[in-house]
Design a protein around this motif. Structure first.
Motif, short mmCIF file in Angstrom:
data_model
loop_
_atom_site.label_atom_id
_atom_site.label_comp_id
_atom_site.label_asym_id
_atom_site.label_seq_id
_atom_site.Cartn_x
_atom_site.Cartn_y
_atom_site.Cartn_z
N GLN A 48 0.84 8.92 -6.20
CA GLN A 48 1.03 10.34 -5.96
C GLN A 48 1.96 10.94 -7.02
O GLN A 48 1.70 11.98 -7.59
CB GLN A 48 1.61 10.55 -4.56
CG GLN A 48 1.74 12.00 -4.13
CD GLN A 48 0.39 12.66 -3.90
OE1 GLN A 48 -0.63 11.98 -3.78
NE2 GLN A 48 0.37 13.99 -3.87
N LEU A 49 3.04 10.22 -7.29
CA LEU A 49 4.00 10.72 -8.28
C LEU A 49 3.38 10.78 -9.67
O LEU A 49 3.55 11.75 -10.40
CB LEU A 49 5.25 9.82 -8.29
CG LEU A 49 6.16 9.99 -7.07
CD1 LEU A 49 7.20 8.89 -7.01
CD2 LEU A 49 6.84 11.37 -7.09
N HIS B 185 0.83 -1.21 0.00
CA HIS B 185 0.00 0.00 0.00
C HIS B 185 0.86 1.25 0.00
O HIS B 185 0.57 2.24 -0.66
CB HIS B 185 -0.93 0.01 1.22
CG HIS B 185 -1.97 -1.06 1.15
ND1 HIS B 185 -2.67 -1.37 0.03
CD2 HIS B 185 -2.44 -1.91 2.11
CE1 HIS B 185 -3.52 -2.34 0.26
NE2 HIS B 185 -3.39 -2.71 1.52
N PHE B 186 1.95 1.16 0.75
CA PHE B 186 2.88 2.29 0.81
C PHE B 186 3.43 2.60 -0.58
O PHE B 186 3.37 3.74 -1.06
CB PHE B 186 4.03 1.95 1.77
CG PHE B 186 4.99 3.07 2.00
CD1 PHE B 186 4.70 4.09 2.89
CD2 PHE B 186 6.21 3.11 1.31
CE1 PHE B 186 5.60 5.14 3.10
CE2 PHE B 186 7.11 4.16 1.53
CZ PHE B 186 6.80 5.16 2.42
N VAL B 187 3.90 1.57 -1.23
CA VAL B 187 4.47 1.78 -2.56
C VAL B 187 3.40 2.22 -3.55
O VAL B 187 3.61 3.14 -4.33
CB VAL B 187 5.16 0.49 -3.06
CG1 VAL B 187 5.56 0.63 -4.53
CG2 VAL B 187 6.38 0.19 -2.19
N GLN C 252 -1.98 6.77 1.57
CA GLN C 252 -2.66 5.53 1.21
C GLN C 252 -2.88 4.66 2.44
O GLN C 252 -3.97 4.13 2.66
CB GLN C 252 -1.82 4.79 0.16
CG GLN C 252 -2.47 3.54 -0.40
CD GLN C 252 -3.66 3.87 -1.28
OE1 GLN C 252 -3.86 5.00 -1.69
NE2 GLN C 252 -4.50 2.87 -1.52
N GLY D 30 0.68 3.81 -2.97
CA GLY D 30 0.37 5.21 -2.67
C GLY D 30 1.44 6.14 -3.20
O GLY D 30 1.14 7.17 -3.81
N GLY D 31 2.68 5.77 -2.98
CA GLY D 31 3.79 6.61 -3.45
C GLY D 31 3.79 6.76 -4.95
O GLY D 31 3.89 7.87 -5.48
N LEU D 32 3.64 5.63 -5.62
CA LEU D 32 3.64 5.69 -7.09
C LEU D 32 2.44 6.50 -7.60
O LEU D 32 2.57 7.32 -8.51
CB LEU D 32 3.59 4.27 -7.68
CG LEU D 32 4.75 3.34 -7.31
CD1 LEU D 32 4.64 2.02 -8.06
CD2 LEU D 32 6.11 4.00 -7.60
N HIS E 222 7.08 13.37 -2.32
CA HIS E 222 5.77 12.99 -2.88
C HIS E 222 5.54 11.50 -2.71
O HIS E 222 4.45 11.05 -2.41
CB HIS E 222 5.69 13.39 -4.35
CG HIS E 222 5.66 14.87 -4.56
ND1 HIS E 222 4.93 15.73 -3.78
CD2 HIS E 222 6.30 15.66 -5.47
CE1 HIS E 222 5.11 16.97 -4.18
NE2 HIS E 222 5.94 16.97 -5.20
N PHE E 223 6.59 10.75 -2.91
CA PHE E 223 6.50 9.30 -2.75
C PHE E 223 6.06 8.95 -1.33
O PHE E 223 5.09 8.20 -1.12
CB PHE E 223 7.86 8.67 -3.07
CG PHE E 223 7.87 7.17 -3.03
CD1 PHE E 223 7.42 6.44 -4.12
CD2 PHE E 223 8.33 6.49 -1.92
CE1 PHE E 223 7.44 5.05 -4.10
CE2 PHE E 223 8.34 5.10 -1.89
CZ PHE E 223 7.89 4.38 -2.98
N VAL E 224 6.76 9.53 -0.38
CA VAL E 224 6.44 9.22 1.02
C VAL E 224 5.05 9.74 1.39
O VAL E 224 4.26 9.04 2.02
CB VAL E 224 7.50 9.83 1.97
CG1 VAL E 224 7.05 9.70 3.42
CG2 VAL E 224 8.84 9.15 1.75
N PHE E 225 4.76 10.95 0.95
CA PHE E 225 3.44 11.51 1.27
C PHE E 225 2.33 10.63 0.68
O PHE E 225 1.33 10.34 1.34
CB PHE E 225 3.32 12.94 0.73
CG PHE E 225 2.00 13.55 1.03
CD1 PHE E 225 1.69 13.94 2.33
CD2 PHE E 225 1.06 13.72 0.02
CE1 PHE E 225 0.45 14.49 2.62
CE2 PHE E 225 -0.18 14.27 0.31
CZ PHE E 225 -0.48 14.65 1.61
N GLY E 226 2.53 10.19 -0.54
CA GLY E 226 1.56 9.29 -1.17
C GLY E 226 1.44 8.00 -0.40
O GLY E 226 0.34 7.50 -0.15
N GLY E 227 2.56 7.44 0.00
CA GLY E 227 2.55 6.18 0.74
C GLY E 227 1.82 6.31 2.06
O GLY E 227 0.94 5.50 2.38
N LEU E 228 2.17 7.35 2.80
CA LEU E 228 1.51 7.55 4.09
C LEU E 228 0.00 7.78 3.89
O LEU E 228 -0.82 7.23 4.63
CB LEU E 228 2.13 8.74 4.83
CG LEU E 228 3.63 8.63 5.14
CD1 LEU E 228 4.08 9.81 5.99
CD2 LEU E 228 3.95 7.32 5.87
#
Lengths: 196, 196, 196, 196
Positions: C164-165, C156-158, D164, C160-162, D156-162
């Motif tokens: 967002q990017l 889920h972390f990955v 999610q 979400g990260g992808l 952005h990657f981390v923010f997206g991961g968190l």
DNA sequence: AATGAATGAGAGTTCATTCAT
DNA sequence: TATGAATGAACTCTCATTCAT
């Protein structure tokens, strides 16, 4: 204390006149009136039954005043019929322009009111018509006025004409010289009334 | 479907005229117009952008018609200035009484519109004033009309007078004989205009 | 004829993707989709049950594709677990950026869908998770990956990260170098996964 | 009345958070918010300008809080860069999970807002990015972090991961152990950042 | 199959009025 | 008396969907 009370009612009424004249009855919110009068909007309802009552109040006041004046002119034994009519036109101008905002409201909303049940106000208007009719009949009887004229038609015509001019002036006082307009109006009335 | 499209727009417009005339613009709900036209209320928005567009549409139509007619009269070389003015009064009556409901709407809401940005509609009104002013100046130049009269003042006076009479009649057609009213109006105009 | 039919459905779907990506699902009107696709708006309903069906259609297509690709990678005996994961990240980027508009829609509306009953679409998503989990477990078993990592959390972390990017990039492609972003992402994933 | 005023605004805001989190902004009706808050729907407009204002209000509150916290961490001289980043991840979790419903709303609608003119809210987000960038640069300068990492991409990657992960948890808190998720996230971040 | 006029449920918002304080 | 928070009826306008042609 009695004075205070009246003062607040007056402030609200004046604020309402100002706003109704500027924006029209339907476009004016109670809140705006209250703000202009520097009272809470709930206070408006302490002095007036509702929004329409506010309108009715100001309109009937003006009609009463005008109606009374016209009756006085009509009953003045020192004036001949033509003089009376001239003075009546003056009176209309004076009443409507003495508080130009109020005059504007009355003219703007008058026709709306006729439809509704504002009988008292409309009653005053009818009363005013009578004063003129009476004078007109006197003028015909004494040979001043053209007997082929229908007084009702003439009256509405003149009232409409004066209303329109006052409306224009009240909206933009610099666009018309109100004194000149008054003189011209009296001239039109005279020319129309007297025997060709 | 062939004729239908225009017919439905017309039905809605007619319904709007009817309701606006009876209750005024602000007092009329879209739902009432739709009900009167026997369509769903959403259908109103298929043909008109919004409520104001409906008003604008009917009003501009009448002004355009009147404006055009007055211009024609103004430019007719076979008429002398007095005849032109008489015909102009006739035209005003004809236009406003041919669809008495529509006339009523225009008269009722005209002053409201001036405040708003309904420029096209207001533009037509100004255009109409010009036709009259032109004729008046011609009349003065040719020695028919009293040169001390201010044409603007006179025009507003007459327009106001006619409006008031038509308004009365449209509200209650049996209270006034429109033909008589028309003749009387023309007489007032003539008496006011011609040199004493 | 069969082709024709498909072409029209495709045109509508592409138009919907374009509009949904630009304005979001709720902000896009059926009329706009139809206009963009150069068909009458009624035609949309010939090919799709309703607006939501349109959304479902495009989303499930992308998930299916991605899900299939990940499964293939997962089952490829020629790759070690780390290579598989790297290829999976590549695949996510490739699928979401090959049609950047569609990718944007999926990312934008994905979480909305989970709430609703779009089970098929959600099912594909779960399927995709499994492919990864399987590869992860293989990696742990073979001593490549850190066994203290919870695969679900990591995934889920990955994801979400992808997301967002890709979202950033799709909204403003010039703000990010997508190739660089891809390499960086793979690096983050590798660093997180491999045994410290 | 003393406390009441704020209490009612709070009740409405809480109700809005609840509904927005459950159904999303566009799917939530003002009436539902009012019902949930046990007020008449008109009351919502006593405290908030409109529906969007309600959303803006809650979102900006959370961003402000987070933005402030991250800045404090960034400026804390007693922490090394890695400790700062760890604390930042903690802070994100803490803020978003302290009111899980609110966190959900912010995550759900954040990307929608970026499109609109909610500049204040977006401004806070940019501010937050800066705090991190600053810390990252410090970490690189002091030899802690891998200088080949692009801080924007990483952020952005981390923010997206968190986002999610928090989204998942907020939707179904029992599906994830939030403490474990937090620790794992911090681990991923650390592994990605520190020099290989 | 394709069209687009017609529909009407439904949404957000306003504001005159009430009433507890 | 004065206040202004609270109310909710009322209103305009939108738009997904249907269906006669």
């Amino acid at each position: 204390m009695r004075l205070k009370k009246d003062q607040k009612a007056q402030a609200i009424l004046q604020a309402a006149i100002k706003m109704f004249a500027e924006k029209g009855y339907h476009q004016t919110k109670i809140t705006e009136i209250a703000d202009t009068a520097n009272v809470a909007h709930g206070t408006v309802y302490t002095y007036f039954k509702n929004k329409e009552d506010l309108l009715y109040n100001m309109i009937s006041k003006l009609w009463e005043k005008l109606s009374l004046t016209l009756e006085e002119i009509s009953n003045n034994p020192d004036l001949d019929p033509l003089q009376k009519v001239q003075k009546m036109v003056d009176a209309v101008f004076d009443v409507f322009t003495s508080d130009s905002k109020l005059g504007l409201v009355v003219i703007k909303e008058h026709n709306q009111l006729r439809k509704k049940g504002m009988d008292a106000s409309v009653g005053e208007y009818e009363h005013l018509l009578n004063s003129f009719s009476h004078t007109f009949e006197q003028g015909v009887a004494e040979g001043f006025f053209d007997p082929t004229i229908d007084p009702d038609t003439f009256l509405h015509f003149v009232f409409g004409g004066l209303s329109q001019l006052i409306h224009r002036w009240a909206n933009d006082p610099r666009s018309l010289n109100i004194q000149k307009v008054k003189e011209q109006s009296k001239y039109f009335v005279q020319q129309s009334l007297i025997k060709g």
